[in-house]
Motif scaffolding. Structure first.
Motif, PDB file in Angstrom:
ATOM      1  N   CYS A 198      -2.437   1.739  11.744  1.00 32.48           N
ATOM      2  CA  CYS A 198      -2.478   0.371  11.231  1.00 32.48           C
ATOM      3  C   CYS A 198      -1.394  -0.484  11.860  1.00 32.48           C
ATOM      4  O   CYS A 198      -0.465   0.022  12.520  1.00 32.48           O
ATOM      5  CB  CYS A 198      -2.346   0.381   9.711  1.00 32.48           C
ATOM      6  SG  CYS A 198      -3.688   1.236   8.872  1.00 32.48           S
ATOM      7  N   ASP A 256      -5.204  -0.440  15.481  1.00 37.58           N
ATOM      8  CA  ASP A 256      -5.264  -1.884  15.269  1.00 37.58           C
ATOM      9  C   ASP A 256      -4.872  -2.600  16.563  1.00 37.58           C
ATOM     10  O   ASP A 256      -3.869  -2.246  17.198  1.00 37.58           O
ATOM     11  CB  ASP A 256      -4.326  -2.283  14.124  1.00 37.58           C
ATOM     12  CG  ASP A 256      -4.553  -3.695  13.648  1.00 37.58           C
ATOM     13  OD1 ASP A 256      -4.272  -4.638  14.434  1.00 37.58           O
ATOM     14  OD2 ASP A 256      -5.006  -3.888  12.499  1.00 37.58           O
ATOM     15  N   PHE A 288      -7.799  -3.251   8.916  1.00 36.65           N
ATOM     16  CA  PHE A 288      -7.991  -2.024   8.155  1.00 36.65           C
ATOM     17  C   PHE A 288      -9.466  -1.756   7.861  1.00 36.65           C
ATOM     18  O   PHE A 288      -9.955  -0.633   8.036  1.00 36.65           O
ATOM     19  CB  PHE A 288      -7.193  -2.109   6.853  1.00 36.65           C
ATOM     20  CG  PHE A 288      -7.439  -0.970   5.904  1.00 36.65           C
ATOM     21  CD1 PHE A 288      -6.990   0.305   6.191  1.00 36.65           C
ATOM     22  CD2 PHE A 288      -8.118  -1.188   4.718  1.00 36.65           C
ATOM     23  CE1 PHE A 288      -7.219   1.356   5.318  1.00 36.65           C
ATOM     24  CE2 PHE A 288      -8.350  -0.147   3.830  1.00 36.65           C
ATOM     25  CZ  PHE A 288      -7.890   1.129   4.129  1.00 36.65           C
ATOM     26  N   ASP A 289     -10.195  -2.750   7.402  1.00 39.40           N
ATOM     27  CA  ASP A 289     -11.606  -2.535   7.068  1.00 39.40           C
ATOM     28  C   ASP A 289     -12.410  -2.101   8.283  1.00 39.40           C
ATOM     29  O   ASP A 289     -13.283  -1.224   8.185  1.00 39.40           O
ATOM     30  CB  ASP A 289     -12.211  -3.805   6.454  1.00 39.40           C
ATOM     31  CG  ASP A 289     -11.718  -4.064   5.043  1.00 39.40           C
ATOM     32  OD1 ASP A 289     -11.329  -3.087   4.368  1.00 39.40           O
ATOM     33  OD2 ASP A 289     -11.710  -5.232   4.614  1.00 39.40           O
ATOM     34  N   ASP A 290     -12.124  -2.701   9.426  1.00 42.12           N
ATOM     35  CA  ASP A 290     -12.837  -2.317  10.645  1.00 42.12           C
ATOM     36  C   ASP A 290     -12.480  -0.893  11.042  1.00 42.12           C
ATOM     37  O   ASP A 290     -13.345  -0.115  11.474  1.00 42.12           O
ATOM     38  CB  ASP A 290     -12.482  -3.294  11.767  1.00 42.12           C
ATOM     39  CG  ASP A 290     -13.393  -3.135  12.987  1.00 42.12           C
ATOM     40  OD1 ASP A 290     -14.607  -2.925  12.791  1.00 42.12           O
ATOM     41  OD2 ASP A 290     -12.894  -3.225  14.127  1.00 42.12           O
ATOM     42  N   MET A 345     -11.618   1.559   9.014  1.00 43.16           N
ATOM     43  CA  MET A 345     -12.316   2.475   8.109  1.00 43.16           C
ATOM     44  C   MET A 345     -13.789   2.594   8.493  1.00 43.16           C
ATOM     45  O   MET A 345     -14.363   3.692   8.463  1.00 43.16           O
ATOM     46  CB  MET A 345     -12.192   1.994   6.670  1.00 43.16           C
ATOM     47  CG  MET A 345     -10.810   2.129   6.056  1.00 43.16           C
ATOM     48  SD  MET A 345     -10.124   3.812   6.032  1.00 43.16           S
ATOM     49  CE  MET A 345     -11.466   4.792   5.408  1.00 43.16           C
ATOM     50  N   ARG A 346     -14.400   1.484   8.869  1.00 44.55           N
ATOM     51  CA  ARG A 346     -15.807   1.519   9.282  1.00 44.55           C
ATOM     52  C   ARG A 346     -15.976   2.434  10.484  1.00 44.55           C
ATOM     53  O   ARG A 346     -16.900   3.271  10.527  1.00 44.55           O
ATOM     54  CB  ARG A 346     -16.291   0.105   9.622  1.00 44.55           C
ATOM     55  CG  ARG A 346     -17.729   0.053  10.157  1.00 44.55           C
ATOM     56  CD  ARG A 346     -18.063  -1.313  10.737  1.00 44.55           C
ATOM     57  NE  ARG A 346     -17.269  -1.645  11.908  1.00 44.55           N
ATOM     58  CZ  ARG A 346     -17.515  -1.192  13.134  1.00 44.55           C
ATOM     59  NH1 ARG A 346     -18.529  -0.367  13.354  1.00 44.55           N
ATOM     60  NH2 ARG A 346     -16.741  -1.552  14.150  1.00 44.55           N
ATOM     61  N   ASN A 358     -15.565   6.214   9.710  1.00 43.45           N
ATOM     62  CA  ASN A 358     -16.694   6.804   8.983  1.00 43.45           C
ATOM     63  C   ASN A 358     -18.025   6.682   9.724  1.00 43.45           C
ATOM     64  O   ASN A 358     -19.065   7.043   9.170  1.00 43.45           O
ATOM     65  CB  ASN A 358     -16.821   6.146   7.610  1.00 43.45           C
ATOM     66  CG  ASN A 358     -15.665   6.491   6.688  1.00 43.45           C
ATOM     67  OD1 ASN A 358     -15.051   7.545   6.807  1.00 43.45           O
ATOM     68  ND2 ASN A 358     -15.354   5.594   5.760  1.00 43.45           N
ATOM     69  N   ARG A 401      -2.626   0.660   0.783  1.00 41.93           N
ATOM     70  CA  ARG A 401      -3.593   0.903   1.848  1.00 41.93           C
ATOM     71  C   ARG A 401      -3.828   2.401   2.050  1.00 41.93           C
ATOM     72  O   ARG A 401      -4.956   2.841   2.296  1.00 41.93           O
ATOM     73  CB  ARG A 401      -3.088   0.263   3.143  1.00 41.93           C
ATOM     74  CG  ARG A 401      -4.057   0.310   4.298  1.00 41.93           C
ATOM     75  CD  ARG A 401      -3.448  -0.338   5.523  1.00 41.93           C
ATOM     76  NE  ARG A 401      -3.476  -1.797   5.433  1.00 41.93           N
ATOM     77  CZ  ARG A 401      -2.887  -2.604   6.319  1.00 41.93           C
ATOM     78  NH1 ARG A 401      -2.216  -2.079   7.332  1.00 41.93           N
ATOM     79  NH2 ARG A 401      -2.951  -3.906   6.192  1.00 41.93           N
ATOM     80  N   GLU A 452      -6.088   3.640  -0.706  1.00 40.36           N
ATOM     81  CA  GLU A 452      -7.441   3.130  -0.502  1.00 40.36           C
ATOM     82  C   GLU A 452      -8.139   3.921   0.604  1.00 40.36           C
ATOM     83  O   GLU A 452      -9.336   4.240   0.501  1.00 40.36           O
ATOM     84  CB  GLU A 452      -7.421   1.649  -0.159  1.00 40.36           C
ATOM     85  CG  GLU A 452      -8.821   1.062  -0.018  1.00 40.36           C
ATOM     86  CD  GLU A 452      -8.834  -0.440   0.234  1.00 40.36           C
ATOM     87  OE1 GLU A 452      -9.931  -0.963   0.500  1.00 40.36           O
ATOM     88  OE2 GLU A 452      -7.764  -1.077   0.178  1.00 40.36           O
ATOM     89  N   ALA A 453      -7.395   4.264   1.656  1.00 38.36           N
ATOM     90  CA  ALA A 453      -7.982   5.062   2.741  1.00 38.36           C
ATOM     91  C   ALA A 453      -8.399   6.440   2.236  1.00 38.36           C
ATOM     92  O   ALA A 453      -9.474   6.941   2.582  1.00 38.36           O
ATOM     93  CB  ALA A 453      -6.993   5.197   3.891  1.00 38.36           C
ATOM     94  N   ARG A 480     -11.631   6.065   0.601  1.00 40.94           N
ATOM     95  CA  ARG A 480     -12.766   5.638   1.420  1.00 40.94           C
ATOM     96  C   ARG A 480     -13.121   6.580   2.570  1.00 40.94           C
ATOM     97  O   ARG A 480     -14.239   6.527   3.095  1.00 40.94           O
ATOM     98  CB  ARG A 480     -12.490   4.234   1.974  1.00 40.94           C
ATOM     99  CG  ARG A 480     -12.490   3.164   0.898  1.00 40.94           C
ATOM    100  CD  ARG A 480     -12.045   1.809   1.431  1.00 40.94           C
ATOM    101  NE  ARG A 480     -12.923   1.298   2.493  1.00 40.94           N
ATOM    102  CZ  ARG A 480     -12.717   0.142   3.119  1.00 40.94           C
ATOM    103  NH1 ARG A 480     -11.658  -0.614   2.804  1.00 40.94           N
ATOM    104  NH2 ARG A 480     -13.549  -0.256   4.070  1.00 40.94           N
TER     105      ARG A 480
END
Length: 494
Positions: free
Chosen positions: A271, A304, A410-412, A414-415, A418, A435, A438-439, A442
């Motif tokens: 990150c 990132d 971060f959202d990208d 995680m996408r 996965n 964060r 949350e990771a 997810r």
């Protein structure tokens, strides 16, 4: 103990080249053998080992079947006494086993010693479960009735193990199988027959009764016969997704119980607030330790874009300086891959990534130097600008090749993490506690890490994947006994 390149030669006792059935070392029925080579020096022939077929498997399964009742009736505490003795012998022979692993599989001697210690830890943990293999008492619906549950071993099990951890992975199958009261047929990879023979010899020396643990050397024919034998109640397999799927479907018609630990395409998320030095250390360890030949190896760095260039500058400086060489050379920092097939596969993956637009920042070729013997050496490779949906970012390489994939936040990240079919390991580097948690929630993966290398787990934690990385109960934990045993419930009126 420092060992110069080429100094050590492990002389293989003749019986260790055979199968072990019913307490006896014996050749394959066909008389066929397979050559075992040192991947660090292809001129070094370790030995000729049995190449077994269905007839050998049937003998081993029959031996295990005949030993089952006596072994089961001992109970877990008496069975654990044999495992305790095996642990003592394993400790005495630890250096012998480490040297055999390095010569046969290729990993650095320090990595081989670490594997032996992992095997010892697994055996120690498993032995301690002997007094915990109970059930529960439950309230009855009627008066003067006692209700309880207990476990029973499922029977004869086939244990099919890979070459990348030729001691630790067979151990984390054999030890719980035997403690649970099962009898077993171990079928290791044909690439590492010596280490498995040494493991079985440890249990033989510990006095495990004849037929309780049998060894069948060989390749696909032996594995297929093990799956097909109707006396085999379960198969525990570690290896590739295609073979695991074939085992599962091959036994489905008779409801064969399976425990499958399959591939991985593991991501480390870096990150924008990550400690980059720690992240680099973890990625170097995860991607290039054991030449990337781990199911939990770091094969993707999802970085990132705000810190990508700084991260890559530090990473490439480290990776480009890694010294490739034989595992017995104390100066070596990266070992060879296990054979020429894995070497070719790694080079093909790199070429494919370049065709998809990836840029090789370091490595990318076979390592060839005047001081190196002819072996299976691949340069440690970092490829940037890898599209998230390209082959290098989606498919397992099992070699020292790291794909660096850009993420926009971060959202990208995680996408992207996965987006693969596998789910073995997931790791995040971040300074944000929120964060990080949350990771953990997810990640679609079984073994999770925060701000540390993302490889493996402890001997007492579940070794488990998600999605296409796992089917059935985990290994290396109390939950492993959900594979080797089945539950009974009993109600007694009095």
């Amino acid at each position: 103990m420092a060992v110069a390149p080429g100094e050590f030669r492990f002389e293989v006792a003749g019986h260790l080249r055979e199968n072990f059935i019913g307490g006896q070392w014996c050749p394959a029925q066909s008389g066929q053998r397979r050559t075992d080579l040192n991947p660090a020096d292809l001129s070094d022939v370790i030995g000729e080992f049995a190449e077994s077929g269905g007839a050998d498997v049937d003998l081993a399964v029959d031996s295990a079947r005949r030993a089952l009742d006596g072994w089961r009736d001992l109970g877990p505490i008496k069975r654990a006494a044999y495992l305790t003795e095996a642990l003592r012998i394993l400790g005495e022979r630890s250096e012998e086993l480490a040297y055999a692993i390095t010569r046969e599989q290729g990993k650095l001697l320090k990595e081989a010693r670490g594997e032996v210690q992992r095997a010892c830890a697994v055996l120690e943990f498993t032995t301690g479960q002997a007094r915990r293999l109970g059930g529960v008492t439950a309230p009855a619906e009627e008066p003067r009735t006692f209700a309880y549950t207990f476990r029973r071993p499922i029977g004869v099990v086939g244990l099919v193990s890979p070459w990348n951890f030729p001691l630790a992975i067979p151990m984390w199958k054999v030890a719980p199988a035997l403690l649970a009261g099962c009898t077993a047929v171990l079928k290791p990879s044909p690439l590492t027959p010596l280490t498995s023979a040494l493991l079985v010899d440890v249990f033989r020396a510990a006095g495990v009764p004849d037929g309780v643990l049998n060894l069948i050397q060989g390749d696909a024919a032996a594995g297929e016969a093990l799956v097909a034998n109707p006396a085999v109640a379960g198969i525990s397999f570690t290896g590739s997704l295609p073979i695991g799927t074939a085992i599962h479907t091959g036994g489905a018609h008779r409801l064969l119980r399976t425990q499958l630990e399959l591939g991985g395409k593991n991501a480390v998320l870096v990150c924008d607030d990550a400690d980059l030095d720690k992240a680099v250390d973890a990625v170097v360890h995860g991607a290039f330790g054991q030449a990337g030949q781990r199911c939990s190896a770091t094969s993707r760095a999802v970085v990132d874009v705000r810190v990508r260039d700084e991260f890559l500058e530090r990473l490439v400086a480290r990776v480009a300086g890694l010294r490739v060489g034989p595992g017995f050379d104390p100066a070596s920092e990266l070992c060879p891959v296990v054979n020429t097939d894995r070497l070719d596969a790694a080079l093909a993956a790199i070429a494919g990534a370049q065709n998809d637009g990836g840029k090789v920042l370091c490595g990318g070729k076979r390592e060839e130097r005047p001081d190196l013997p002819e072996g299976c050496y691949v340069q440690p490779t970092v490829v940037r600008d890898v599209p998230w949906d390209s082959d290098l970012a989606q498919e397992e390489v099992f070699g020292p090749v790291l794909a660096v994939v850009d993420a926009d936040g971060f959202d990208d990240a995680m996408r992207i993490a996965n987006s693969v079919k596998y789910g073995m390991s997931g790791t995040i580097f971040t300074a944000s506690q929120s964060r990080a948690f949350e990771a953990l929630d997810r990640f679609e993966a079984g073994m999770l890490h925060v701000n540390r290398p993302g490889v493996g787990a402890y001997a007492h934690l579940p070794h488990i994947g998600a999605k296409a990385s796992q089917y059935g109960p985990p290994e290396c934990s109390p939950e492993v006994f959900d594979f080797y045993t089945e539950w009974r419930s009993a109600c007694i009126s009095y």
